[in-house]
Design a protein around this motif. Sequence first.
Motif, PDB file in Angstrom:
ATOM      1  N   ARG A 134       6.127  -5.082  -9.674  1.00  0.00           N
ATOM      2  CA  ARG A 134       7.014  -4.450 -10.645  1.00  0.00           C
ATOM      3  C   ARG A 134       6.833  -5.094 -12.033  1.00  0.00           C
ATOM      4  O   ARG A 134       6.780  -4.405 -13.049  1.00  0.00           O
ATOM      5  N   HIS A 135       6.734  -6.430 -12.049  1.00  0.00           N
ATOM      6  CA  HIS A 135       6.539  -7.129 -13.328  1.00  0.00           C
ATOM      7  C   HIS A 135       5.219  -6.713 -13.961  1.00  0.00           C
ATOM      8  O   HIS A 135       5.159  -6.433 -15.174  1.00  0.00           O
ATOM      9  N   LEU A 136       4.159  -6.666 -13.156  1.00  0.00           N
ATOM     10  CA  LEU A 136       2.863  -6.265 -13.698  1.00  0.00           C
ATOM     11  C   LEU A 136       2.916  -4.836 -14.222  1.00  0.00           C
ATOM     12  O   LEU A 136       2.361  -4.521 -15.278  1.00  0.00           O
ATOM     13  N   ALA A 137       3.560  -3.952 -13.473  1.00  0.00           N
ATOM     14  CA  ALA A 137       3.647  -2.556 -13.901  1.00  0.00           C
ATOM     15  C   ALA A 137       4.358  -2.425 -15.239  1.00  0.00           C
ATOM     16  O   ALA A 137       4.014  -1.564 -16.058  1.00  0.00           O
ATOM     17  N   HIS A 142       4.527  -4.830 -17.642  1.00  0.00           N
ATOM     18  CA  HIS A 142       4.010  -5.628 -18.748  1.00  0.00           C
ATOM     19  C   HIS A 142       2.492  -5.665 -18.884  1.00  0.00           C
ATOM     20  O   HIS A 142       2.001  -6.040 -19.958  1.00  0.00           O
ATOM     21  N   SER A 143       1.742  -5.304 -17.860  1.00  0.00           N
ATOM     22  CA  SER A 143       0.288  -5.458 -17.911  1.00  0.00           C
ATOM     23  C   SER A 143      -0.367  -4.343 -18.728  1.00  0.00           C
ATOM     24  O   SER A 143      -0.118  -3.163 -18.504  1.00  0.00           O
ATOM     25  N   ARG A 144      -1.242  -4.750 -19.640  1.00  0.00           N
ATOM     26  CA  ARG A 144      -2.024  -3.784 -20.411  1.00  0.00           C
ATOM     27  C   ARG A 144      -3.186  -3.235 -19.593  1.00  0.00           C
ATOM     28  O   ARG A 144      -3.728  -2.178 -19.922  1.00  0.00           O
ATOM     29  N   VAL A 145      -3.607  -3.969 -18.574  1.00  0.00           N
ATOM     30  CA  VAL A 145      -4.768  -3.562 -17.773  1.00  0.00           C
ATOM     31  C   VAL A 145      -4.293  -2.996 -16.439  1.00  0.00           C
ATOM     32  O   VAL A 145      -3.154  -3.227 -16.022  1.00  0.00           O
ATOM     33  N   PRO A 146      -5.146  -2.223 -15.749  1.00  0.00           N
ATOM     34  CA  PRO A 146      -4.771  -1.657 -14.453  1.00  0.00           C
ATOM     35  C   PRO A 146      -4.422  -2.725 -13.422  1.00  0.00           C
ATOM     36  O   PRO A 146      -4.730  -3.912 -13.593  1.00  0.00           O
ATOM     37  N   ILE A 147      -3.800  -2.270 -12.317  1.00  0.00           N
ATOM     38  CA  ILE A 147      -3.226  -3.182 -11.319  1.00  0.00           C
ATOM     39  C   ILE A 147      -3.823  -2.896  -9.942  1.00  0.00           C
ATOM     40  O   ILE A 147      -4.081  -1.748  -9.588  1.00  0.00           O
ATOM     41  N   SER A 148      -3.987  -3.965  -9.158  1.00  0.00           N
ATOM     42  CA  SER A 148      -4.476  -3.842  -7.783  1.00  0.00           C
ATOM     43  C   SER A 148      -3.531  -4.539  -6.813  1.00  0.00           C
ATOM     44  O   SER A 148      -2.721  -5.379  -7.213  1.00  0.00           O
ATOM     45  N   CYS A 149      -3.660  -4.199  -5.534  1.00  0.00           N
ATOM     46  CA  CYS A 149      -2.847  -4.847  -4.501  1.00  0.00           C
ATOM     47  C   CYS A 149      -3.578  -4.808  -3.172  1.00  0.00           C
ATOM     48  O   CYS A 149      -3.955  -3.726  -2.698  1.00  0.00           O
ATOM     49  N   MET A 150      -3.778  -5.975  -2.565  1.00  0.00           N
ATOM     50  CA  MET A 150      -4.438  -6.092  -1.262  1.00  0.00           C
ATOM     51  C   MET A 150      -3.635  -7.066  -0.403  1.00  0.00           C
ATOM     52  O   MET A 150      -3.958  -8.249  -0.304  1.00  0.00           O
ATOM     53  N   PRO A 151      -2.570  -6.589   0.222  1.00  0.00           N
ATOM     54  CA  PRO A 151      -1.685  -7.475   0.989  1.00  0.00           C
ATOM     55  C   PRO A 151      -2.225  -7.790   2.373  1.00  0.00           C
ATOM     56  O   PRO A 151      -3.101  -7.095   2.910  1.00  0.00           O
ATOM     57  N   ASN A 152      -1.674  -8.853   2.959  1.00  0.00           N
ATOM     58  CA  ASN A 152      -1.888  -9.104   4.381  1.00  0.00           C
ATOM     59  C   ASN A 152      -1.147  -8.057   5.197  1.00  0.00           C
ATOM     60  O   ASN A 152      -0.271  -7.351   4.690  1.00  0.00           O
ATOM     61  N   ALA A 153      -1.454  -8.009   6.470  1.00  0.00           N
ATOM     62  CA  ALA A 153      -0.729  -7.102   7.372  1.00  0.00           C
ATOM     63  C   ALA A 153       0.588  -7.765   7.777  1.00  0.00           C
ATOM     64  O   ALA A 153       0.860  -8.030   8.950  1.00  0.00           O
ATOM     65  N   GLY A 154       1.408  -8.054   6.769  1.00  0.00           N
ATOM     66  CA  GLY A 154       2.682  -8.711   7.006  1.00  0.00           C
ATOM     67  C   GLY A 154       2.546 -10.220   7.052  1.00  0.00           C
ATOM     68  O   GLY A 154       1.459 -10.784   6.876  1.00  0.00           O
ATOM     69  N   LEU A 155       3.668 -10.889   7.294  1.00  0.00           N
ATOM     70  CA  LEU A 155       3.665 -12.347   7.438  1.00  0.00           C
ATOM     71  C   LEU A 155       3.245 -12.711   8.857  1.00  0.00           C
ATOM     72  O   LEU A 155       3.728 -12.115   9.824  1.00  0.00           O
ATOM     73  N   PRO A 156       2.346 -13.674   9.012  1.00  0.00           N
ATOM     74  CA  PRO A 156       1.847 -13.996  10.347  1.00  0.00           C
ATOM     75  C   PRO A 156       2.922 -14.605  11.243  1.00  0.00           C
ATOM     76  O   PRO A 156       3.758 -15.391  10.784  1.00  0.00           O
ATOM     77  N   GLU A 209       4.959   4.164  -7.406  1.00  0.00           N
ATOM     78  CA  GLU A 209       5.983   3.473  -8.175  1.00  0.00           C
ATOM     79  C   GLU A 209       5.419   2.535  -9.233  1.00  0.00           C
ATOM     80  O   GLU A 209       5.979   2.425 -10.335  1.00  0.00           O
ATOM     81  N   TYR A 210       4.305   1.862  -8.921  1.00  0.00           N
ATOM     82  CA  TYR A 210       3.774   0.840  -9.818  1.00  0.00           C
ATOM     83  C   TYR A 210       2.448   1.215 -10.454  1.00  0.00           C
ATOM     84  O   TYR A 210       1.877   0.430 -11.208  1.00  0.00           O
ATOM     85  N   GLY A 211       1.939   2.403 -10.151  1.00  0.00           N
ATOM     86  CA  GLY A 211       0.719   2.874 -10.792  1.00  0.00           C
ATOM     87  C   GLY A 211      -0.527   2.111 -10.426  1.00  0.00           C
ATOM     88  O   GLY A 211      -1.414   1.914 -11.258  1.00  0.00           O
ATOM     89  N   LEU A 212      -0.652   1.689  -9.168  1.00  0.00           N
ATOM     90  CA  LEU A 212      -1.835   0.937  -8.745  1.00  0.00           C
ATOM     91  C   LEU A 212      -3.096   1.782  -8.873  1.00  0.00           C
ATOM     92  O   LEU A 212      -3.100   2.969  -8.558  1.00  0.00           O
ATOM     93  N   ASP A 264       4.483   2.905 -18.167  1.00  0.00           N
ATOM     94  CA  ASP A 264       4.772   2.762 -19.594  1.00  0.00           C
ATOM     95  C   ASP A 264       4.942   1.280 -19.896  1.00  0.00           C
ATOM     96  O   ASP A 264       6.053   0.790 -20.135  1.00  0.00           O
ATOM     97  N   PRO A 265       3.819   0.536 -19.858  1.00  0.00           N
ATOM     98  CA  PRO A 265       3.929  -0.920 -20.005  1.00  0.00           C
ATOM     99  C   PRO A 265       4.451  -1.316 -21.370  1.00  0.00           C
ATOM    100  O   PRO A 265       4.105  -0.719 -22.392  1.00  0.00           O
ATOM    101  N   ARG A 266       5.294  -2.320 -21.375  1.00  0.00           N
ATOM    102  CA  ARG A 266       5.845  -2.881 -22.614  1.00  0.00           C
ATOM    103  C   ARG A 266       5.443  -4.349 -22.679  1.00  0.00           C
ATOM    104  O   ARG A 266       6.210  -5.233 -22.289  1.00  0.00           O
TER     105      ARG A 266
END
Length: 348
Positions: free
Chosen positions: A251-254, A256-270, A296-299, A329-331
């Motif tokens: 959410r913070h990156l979405a 404030h970030s001027r550049v695109p965003i990525s996300c590669m999570p684990n399959a949950g907490l082990p 929601e975050y424009g990944l 709409d990054p600010r």
Amino acid sequence: MASSPTHRTALSAAARADALREALATRVVVADGAMGTMLQAQDPTLDDFQQLEGCNEILNLTRPDIVTSVHDAYFAVGVDCVETNTFGANHAALGEYDIPERVFELSEAGARVARESADRFTVETGQQRWVLGSMGPGTKLPTLGHAPYTTLRDAYQRNAEGMIAGGADALLVETTQDLLQTKASVIGARRALEATGANLPVIVSVTVETTGTMLLGSEIGAALTALEPLGIDMIGLNCATGPAEMSEHLRHLARHSRVPISCMPNAGLPALGKDGAHYPLTASELADAQEGFVREYGLSLVGGCCGTTPEHLRQVVERVRGAVPGERDPRPEPGAASLYQTVPLGHL
């Protein structure tokens, strides 16, 4: 109309990089999932590791068939790109095996194996496939004095130069835990691009722990403030947690970030059991999360990390195929960052 396979194979390295940039700007691109567990599942021998047990990068040379099988398994379910088997091809990790001089060799081999797989699937499907050159964090934290910054930076340059030579389409600085180590990786990547004349995207993926900060206490805002001015093409999160724990940081990156965003999570907490760590997130749950994050975050780039499998990524591909990143709409807030947090300049 899709380009023919013949046209696809004719793309130069520069054209592939341009096509990747175009894809990231216009649709959701899907990367692969976990690699190490899939390599180990094929039970490579000590000879395969050249007596360096656990050094997965050696397999790029001794057992490229094993590495290829992992890349193929992800491409077969429709991902756009795979990461090279070079996560440990850096000074710190290879230094623990007393082979730091092999950084370039193993990096080039890893990229070449992935390139061959990507090109084959491009030909077979007519869909352009790409290779992300993995630049892992190593085992030394320069902020804590474990290794000199310049030593790490110069080794990351050799790491990147090897992957450029092997055919990588982008450089992915991933799983970073120390902002000084992250800077060493990014600057090393930039020096490699300048030295080789290549023009590849540089993607940075930081790791935020369950504590809500990177390992050394850096908040996501500090990471963004410190790294964005280095001219990176994308910033995001991977490893350490599942998607649920990443939401507020994305959410913070979405915002404030001027550049695109990525996300590669684990399959949950082990969850630790008698057979070791088990990652509980199902394929449909990961797909649900990534679809929601895209909206929601424009990944622009999604994938998986520890515990994710080709089935996880198959369902992600099905869920986001043809999708475009949600509107952002990054600010941006100009600011200064310490190791720990960022302070907007207006507050100083």
